[in-house]
Design an enzyme around this catalytic site. Structure first.
Site, mmCIF file in Angstrom:
data_model
loop_
_atom_site.group_PDB
_atom_site.id
_atom_site.type_symbol
_atom_site.label_atom_id
_atom_site.label_comp_id
_atom_site.label_asym_id
_atom_site.label_seq_id
_atom_site.Cartn_x
_atom_site.Cartn_y
_atom_site.Cartn_z
ATOM 1 N N TRP A 1 0.824 -1.206 0.000
ATOM 2 C CA TRP A 1 0.000 0.000 0.000
ATOM 3 C C TRP A 1 0.859 1.257 0.000
ATOM 4 O O TRP A 1 0.577 2.240 0.676
ATOM 5 C CB TRP A 1 -0.961 -0.016 1.190
ATOM 6 C CG TRP A 1 -1.855 -1.209 1.162
ATOM 7 C CD1 TRP A 1 -2.960 -1.404 0.377
ATOM 8 C CD2 TRP A 1 -1.699 -2.413 1.926
ATOM 9 N NE1 TRP A 1 -3.495 -2.655 0.598
ATOM 10 C CE2 TRP A 1 -2.741 -3.291 1.551
ATOM 11 C CE3 TRP A 1 -0.792 -2.843 2.883
ATOM 12 C CZ2 TRP A 1 -2.882 -4.566 2.105
ATOM 13 C CZ3 TRP A 1 -0.932 -4.100 3.428
ATOM 14 C CH2 TRP A 1 -1.970 -4.942 3.056
ATOM 15 N N GLU B 1 4.649 -15.131 16.725
ATOM 16 C CA GLU B 1 4.658 -16.267 15.806
ATOM 17 C C GLU B 1 4.963 -15.769 14.397
ATOM 18 O O GLU B 1 5.348 -14.610 14.224
ATOM 19 C CB GLU B 1 3.335 -17.053 15.874
ATOM 20 C CG GLU B 1 2.086 -16.232 16.172
ATOM 21 C CD GLU B 1 1.675 -15.281 15.082
ATOM 22 O OE1 GLU B 1 0.898 -15.684 14.193
ATOM 23 O OE2 GLU B 1 2.109 -14.111 15.113
ATOM 24 N N GLU C 1 3.985 -12.463 13.161
ATOM 25 C CA GLU C 1 4.629 -11.336 13.834
ATOM 26 C C GLU C 1 3.678 -10.520 14.709
ATOM 27 O O GLU C 1 3.840 -9.313 14.835
ATOM 28 C CB GLU C 1 5.300 -10.418 12.801
ATOM 29 C CG GLU C 1 6.256 -11.160 11.896
ATOM 30 C CD GLU C 1 7.111 -10.226 11.075
ATOM 31 O OE1 GLU C 1 8.298 -10.084 11.410
ATOM 32 O OE2 GLU C 1 6.596 -9.656 10.106
#
Length: 811
Positions: A323, A438, A441
């Site tokens: 983006w 994990e 993140e």
């Protein structure tokens, strides 16, 4: 006209640019306002293109009148101004199937003129070259002008850039800079006019769309969000080459630009193609593809382009910014950083292409960024400077696995891998099984995908330790891996699932830490966790049993679980029920339910919250599972190929709803996130290698031989229950052994009969991985083990724990 340095001159402003009526106020306000207002609307490009090879040009759509990063404009000075990406229809192709030399053919909708552009890089300099040929009606070309418009975003940001028009070796050119990084743009024919301005106010785009002519020739624009523009007379130069050069300082950039323009473009192109031919992808992989090998060739080349050319071995996650058209300087990270996880995926995919030398460079680079405690930063700039600071255990385990793969291939050269592996394994022992983040993140706890990497990494480290005569360390690491594996299903599943009512027991995305465990979040109920990126009015706290992802498939990939394990099979039913999305190209899966990282529900860009969309790389992970299960996965291979762009770029996410032409969102096609995502290309290449070999390429034989065997066929049994200060154990089964682990040498004082008798044992030191004490119990034993610890201090009294720890013995 002032002389700034030998060889080139600043050009004075023409037309009284600073003092012309009506312009002074606009100029002044733009210097204050454009930097701020342009943040959200200007697209930010990180010029990794300068480090080597241009793989694909992406022109984001943003509303006028904002300036673009680099594009061409065309005007006849009287009746039209055309912006190539809005007003011309184009076709995209590669010059050669083995190289990332790009050709774009554009045609004006009225058919009066057409443009052919060819993009390459100077193979030996940080210079992007664009050869342009404009053809069409003779009368029109005689009055047409072409304008090269560039918005520099040097050092990763739009603010604080400066530029001037210059004369160098008799050619009008443009020079931009920020701090010590310089950019030079010029044409082999030279610009007839040039100007420097502030985005949205005094830049060339505003000038042209005001009266269809280039009226302004501002000589400089300093310390702002700027754009520069150069004019080319098409009547005299219908064919020309533009060079964009980068360097540490003006002289380097200008020299690179002029030297590149001094050599005919065709000579550069020939050299470029010859060098890419030497890196041709292995043809045996293309036989497993369903598109004739088109995406396979591009994927390998995409991976190679993402290795930095200054910091050899550093592979970034993507040259794109998710983006990017809606982001500003407040977020400099983007994906042009090194993530250890993504980088090891890249290096392993290059191993699948038999590029062992490249994978070794990656490993050595990681060894040079490893911290003294054996860990790695969550991500870091290419020079090794950390950016985000999260602890992700899989990012410590993956480098061990990469080292093991190269070691087994005997491709480490003279690199001594054991100290590197030993330190990384030591860090895993310190923190596992609980990770702060994990693989997505975001969340702390017991993660199936993270623990798959940790178990595999420890077993690989043990194998290397044993080969280096560290037998005690090898056994210690294996024991730790066995302990995690023995508790894996207990820690990462629910027996009361609610996502698919008929399946109660299944893996969850992550099980949060309990009170007293590391990274426990006491702001949410026990057994729940907070999901990031949720909308302002959306629920953000969920029970672990409510959220699933497909990360447990990593257990099959590395050989910790069999593909036909009933828990795996049942968990897949749940995942398919809530995460699977069917597209015209084939199925794809979202990361997890309630994900907020993705395009908004109305198709708008993610700006801190949104709706998570399907990830093509997850189709690759599912295909690997289907292969492991002995099933045909050709349809999944075709799906991945279908998700790619015209140029063969695989996106991070795809749009998963009905077509939305107003937002340029189409079902099964790229959403606004990163493109290309190197991890996705890596997964695809590894899938082709797996299909070619008939087995999962990532599978680790020593792991599978230890864990993924038929019930009753294991040649070992875990008897350990491991206690550490970070994860205290409260209970132990009778007949098991309590192992007390600490990072330093210690002795334990303990009793099993409430201090009627006292025993003492000195720890066994196992190198950097720490020390341990074992306290065995028998099958009929009951009661408690009560212990305390004491650490010796050089020249000082011993340091005591200062409390007793009680562990209940249960039948």
């Amino acid at each position: 006209m002032s002389m700034l340095a030998a060889g080139y001159r600043w050009l004075d402003d023409e037309g009284a640019a600073f003092g012309a009526p009506g312009l002074e106020g606009r100029w002044t306000s733009s210097r204050k306002d454009a930097v701020g207002t342009a943040y959200s609307a200007s697209s930010r490009v990180w010029y990794t293109l300068s480090h080597g090879i241009l793989n694909e040009i992406y022109f984001p759509t943003i509303d006028r009148p904002q300036t673009r990063d680099m594009e061409l404009l065309f005007s006849d000075g009287e009746t039209f101004v055309h912006e190539e990406k809005r007003d011309l229809e184009y076709e995209f192709e590669y010059v050669d199937r083995a190289a990332l030399a790009v050709k774009v053919k554009s045609k004006e909708r009225g058919g009066r003129y057409w443009v052919t552009k060819t993009f390459i890089a100077n193979p030996h300099s940080s210079v992007v070259l664009m050869h342009v040929k404009v053809e069409g009606e003779k009368a029109l070309l005689q009055r047409m002008k072409c304008y090269a418009l560039l918005a520099p975003h040097l050092n990763g940001g739009g603010a604080g850039n400066s530029a001037r028009s210059i004369d160098v070796a008799g050619k009008r050119s443009l020079l931009a800079w920020k701090e010590n990084t310089s950019l030079a743009m010029g044409a082999n024919c030279g610009f007839t006019r040039s100007s420097c301005g502030y985005v949205g106010s005094s830049d060339g785009y505003q000038d042209l769309f005001d009266d269809m002519r280039m009226t302004w020739q501002f000589g400089q624009a300093l310390d702002g969000n700027i754009a520069v523009m150069g004019e080319i007379d098409l009547e005299k130069n219908p064919e020309f080459t533009i060079a964009i050069a980068f360097g540490d300082g003006h002289h380097a950039a200008l020299t690179g630009m002029l030297q590149s323009l001094a050599t005919p473009f065709e000579d550069h192109l020939k050299r470029f193609l010859v060098q890419w031919e030497r890196a041709r992808s292995p043809e045996h992989l293309t036989k497993a593809a369903t598109d004739g090998g088109w995406l396979a060739r591009i994927s390998q080349n995409v991976l190679l382009t993402h290795e930095d050319k200054s910091f050899s071995g550093a592979f970034i996650a993507s040259a794109s910014i998710p983006w990017g058209a809606s982001k500003g300087d407040y977020d400099l990270g983007g994906y042009h950083l090194v993530w250890t996880r993504d980088m090891v995926q890249t290096a392993t995919a290059l191993l699948a292409c038999d590029r062992e030398d490249t994978a070794l460079r990656a490993l050595v680079y990681l060894a040079c960024t490893q911290r003294p405690d054996g860990s790695f930063a969550q991500n870091f700039w290419i020079d090794g400077t950390p950016y985000w600071q999260g602890i992700q255990l899989d990012e410590v385990a993956f480098p061990i696995i990469l080292a093991w793969r190269l070691w087994k291939r005997e491709k480490l050269g003279s690199f001594q891998v054991f100290p590197f592996v030993e330190r990384a394994a030591s860090f895993l022992i310190k923190y596992a099984p609980i990770t702060q983040q994990e693989r997505w993140e975001e969340t702390a706890g017991y993660s199936p995908s993270t623990l798959a990497a940790v178990i595999a990494g420890l077993i690989c480290a043990a194998d290397i330790a044993r080969a280096h005569a560290s037998l005690e360390l090898a056994g210690f690491l294996e024991g730790y891996a066995d302990w995690i594996e023995a508790h894996l299903d207990e820690w990462t599943t629910t027996d009361d699932g609610v996502v698919l009512p008929e399946v109660k027991r299944h893996y969850v995305r992550v099980h949060p830490p309990c009170p007293g465990e590391p990274f426990h979040d006491d702001s949410v109920p026990v057994g729940s966790f907070r999901i990031a990126n949720r909308g302002p009015e959306e629920k953000s706290v969920f029970e672990a049993r409510e959220v699933v992802d497909g990360g447990f498939l990593e257990l099959v990939r590395y050989g910790i679980r069999r593909a036909d394990d009933p828990l795996i099979v049942d968990s897949l039913k749940v995942v398919d029920h809530v995460l699977k999305v069917d597209t015209p190209f084939g199925p794809c899966w979202r990361r997890y339910n309630h994900d907020g990282y993705g395009q908004k529900k109305d198709g708008g860009p993610y700006d801190g919250w949104g709706q998570g969309r399907p990830w093509p790389l997850l189709t690759g992970e599912r295909a690997h599972y289907e292969l492991a299960a002995g099933k045909n996965c050709s349809k999944l291979t075709t799906a991945i190929e279908g998700f790619s762009s015209k140029g063969g770029m695989l996106p991070e996410q795809i749009w998963d709803e009905a077509d939305l032409p107003s937002r340029r969102m189409y079902l099964g096609r790229s959403a606004g996130a990163a493109q290309p995502l190197v991890w996705a290309h890596s997964e695809y290449l590894k899938l082709l290698r797996s299909l070619a070999d008939g087995e999962v390429f990532d599978r680790i034989p020593i792991v599978a031989e230890r864990y993924a065997v038929a019930p009753g066929e294991r040649n070992f049994k875990n008897h350990l229950e491991i206690y550490s200060a970070g994860r205290p154990v409260r209970k132990i089964r009778a007949g098991s052994t309590l192992r007390i682990v600490d990072m330093g040498h210690f002795r334990a004082v303990y009793t099993t009969d409430d201090w009627s008798t006292v025993k003492e044992v000195v720890s066994t030191l196992v190198s950097a991985s720490g020390a341990y004490v074992d306290i065995a119990t028998d099958a009929k034993q009951a009661g408690k083990i009560i212990f305390t610890q004491c650490w010796p201090q050089d020249g000082e009294p011993d340091r005591w724990l200062g409390k007793n720890v009680e562990v209940e013995i249960v039948s």
